[in-house]
Design a protein around this motif. Structure first.
Motif, PDB file in Angstrom:
ATOM      1  N   ALA A 214      -4.342   5.572  -0.385  1.00 58.03           N
ATOM      2  CA  ALA A 214      -5.199   4.867   0.235  1.00 58.03           C
ATOM      3  C   ALA A 214      -6.612   5.259   1.352  1.00 58.03           C
ATOM      4  O   ALA A 214      -5.681   5.833   1.915  1.00 58.03           O
ATOM      5  CB  ALA A 214      -5.038   3.529   0.991  1.00 58.03           C
TER       6      ALA A 214
ATOM      7  N   THR B 184      -3.547  -1.969  -6.569  1.00 60.75           N
ATOM      8  CA  THR B 184      -1.888  -1.560  -6.367  1.00 60.75           C
ATOM      9  C   THR B 184      -1.413  -2.452  -7.387  1.00 60.75           C
ATOM     10  O   THR B 184      -0.339  -2.467  -8.189  1.00 60.75           O
ATOM     11  CB  THR B 184      -1.914  -2.087  -4.908  1.00 60.75           C
TER      12      THR B 184
ATOM     13  N   TRP C 257      -8.094   1.454   9.038  1.00 62.28           N
ATOM     14  CA  TRP C 257      -8.146   2.203   8.013  1.00 62.28           C
ATOM     15  C   TRP C 257      -9.190   3.922   8.229  1.00 62.28           C
ATOM     16  O   TRP C 257     -10.627   3.130   8.183  1.00 62.28           O
ATOM     17  CB  TRP C 257      -8.816   1.263   6.736  1.00 62.28           C
TER      18      TRP C 257
ATOM     19  N   PHE D 220      -3.327   3.757   7.002  1.00 65.37           N
ATOM     20  CA  PHE D 220      -3.664   2.247   6.396  1.00 65.37           C
ATOM     21  C   PHE D 220      -3.228   1.641   7.820  1.00 65.37           C
ATOM     22  O   PHE D 220      -1.940   1.452   7.647  1.00 65.37           O
ATOM     23  CB  PHE D 220      -3.411   1.550   4.985  1.00 65.37           C
TER      24      PHE D 220
ATOM     25  N   LEU E  85      -8.416  -2.092  -3.122  1.00 63.61           N
ATOM     26  CA  LEU E  85      -7.508  -1.290  -3.451  1.00 63.61           C
ATOM     27  C   LEU E  85      -6.045  -1.848  -3.524  1.00 63.61           C
ATOM     28  O   LEU E  85      -5.549  -1.278  -4.066  1.00 63.61           O
ATOM     29  CB  LEU E  85      -7.260  -1.331  -1.375  1.00 63.61           C
ATOM     30  N   PHE E  86      -6.055  -3.196  -3.110  1.00 58.75           N
ATOM     31  CA  PHE E  86      -4.699  -4.507  -3.443  1.00 58.75           C
ATOM     32  C   PHE E  86      -5.340  -4.908  -4.725  1.00 58.75           C
ATOM     33  O   PHE E  86      -4.221  -4.906  -5.508  1.00 58.75           O
ATOM     34  CB  PHE E  86      -4.700  -5.795  -2.545  1.00 58.75           C
TER      35      PHE E  86
ATOM     36  N   VAL F  30       0.767  -0.917  -0.272  1.00 59.43           N
ATOM     37  CA  VAL F  30      -0.167  -0.109  -0.184  1.00 59.43           C
ATOM     38  C   VAL F  30       0.963   1.225  -0.050  1.00 59.43           C
ATOM     39  O   VAL F  30       1.643   1.594   1.071  1.00 59.43           O
ATOM     40  CB  VAL F  30      -0.893   0.105   0.913  1.00 59.43           C
TER      41      VAL F  30
END
Length: 233
Positions: A135, A228, A164, A169, A224-225, A130
């Motif tokens: 984020a 990324t 979060w 994060f 989110l991942f 992250v």
């Protein structure tokens, strides 16, 4: 403690070469990874550093301690147990692990599909993948994990929690009551979900992963991942 000729001994004054002298051994960064969430005993490390022998681990810990990356400490207040922890300088290697992880995703032989991940390994990977400050969540999200490693049935489960809020994060080891969603099960199964896009429902049905609570909150984290990793590839 293994003593070999360093790059400096061979006449190379490059700082990156010196870094390889310190952490370029087969096991060094893996030991560092397993210590990122806090002190561990030698027995715990031997259980989680897959493939290392007791003698090899002892050698690496002594070398890393001599180098200033690791320090010997004690756990417990009454019955003291010897453990190992990262020094503040050693903790700076987390950024190196993150950079190496992103770089590795460009490999045509990326090993996740044929290998496993320890609980600490996958959670360190989550934290390092992250980018700082990128984020952001409009509403606070909290997640709790209890992860085991099916390859090491005698090892105790490890617990992690995510808080979060906004662009903070905060992923660390520890418990979390009243989390929005909880995840329990094998660390490699969770690795497949978070880093390889394996569907959560399939991991529940096929790998015994257990998920309770707000699935939308978990999907937000997984999204989110996905973003990324798409940028890293």
């Amino acid at each position: 403690m293994t003593l070999n000729l360093t790059y400096g001994d061979l006449g190379d004054a490059c700082a990156a070469a010196h870094a390889l002298d310190l952490i370029g051994d087969r096991w060094s960064l893996i030991v560092v990874r397993e210590l990122m969430f806090g002190p561990r005993t030698a027995r715990d490390l031997e259980s989680s550093v897959i493939g290392v022998s007791a003698d090899e681990l002892k050698d690496r810990l002594q070398f890393l301690e001599h180098a200033g990356v690791v320090v010997e400490t004690e756990l417990g207040y009454i019955t003291k147990t010897t453990a190992y922890a990262l020094t503040p300088w050693g903790r700076e290697l987390e950024t190196i692990l993150g950079a190496l992880g992103r770089w590795a995703h460009g490999s045509s032989r990326f090993p996740i599909m044929t290998a496993g991940m320890t609980p600490s390994g996958v959670m360190v990977a989550m934290r390092t993948m992250v980018p700082a400050g990128s984020a952001t969540t409009p509403e606070p999200i909290s997640v709790a994990w209890e992860l085991t490693d099916v390859r090491r049935p005698d090892a105790a489960p490890q617990q992690f929690r995510l808080l979060w809020t906004g662009n903070q994060f905060d992923l660390a080891e520890g418990t979390l009551e009243d989390a929005d969603v909880t995840v329990a099960g094998d660390s490699t199964a969770w690795t497949g979900v978070v880093f390889m896009g394996f569907p959560v429902d399939a991991a529940i049905a096929e790998a015994g992963l257990r998920v309770e609570g707000d699935r939308a909150a978990l999907d937000r984290v997984l999204g989110l991942f996905a973003d990324t990793l798409a940028e890293a590839s």
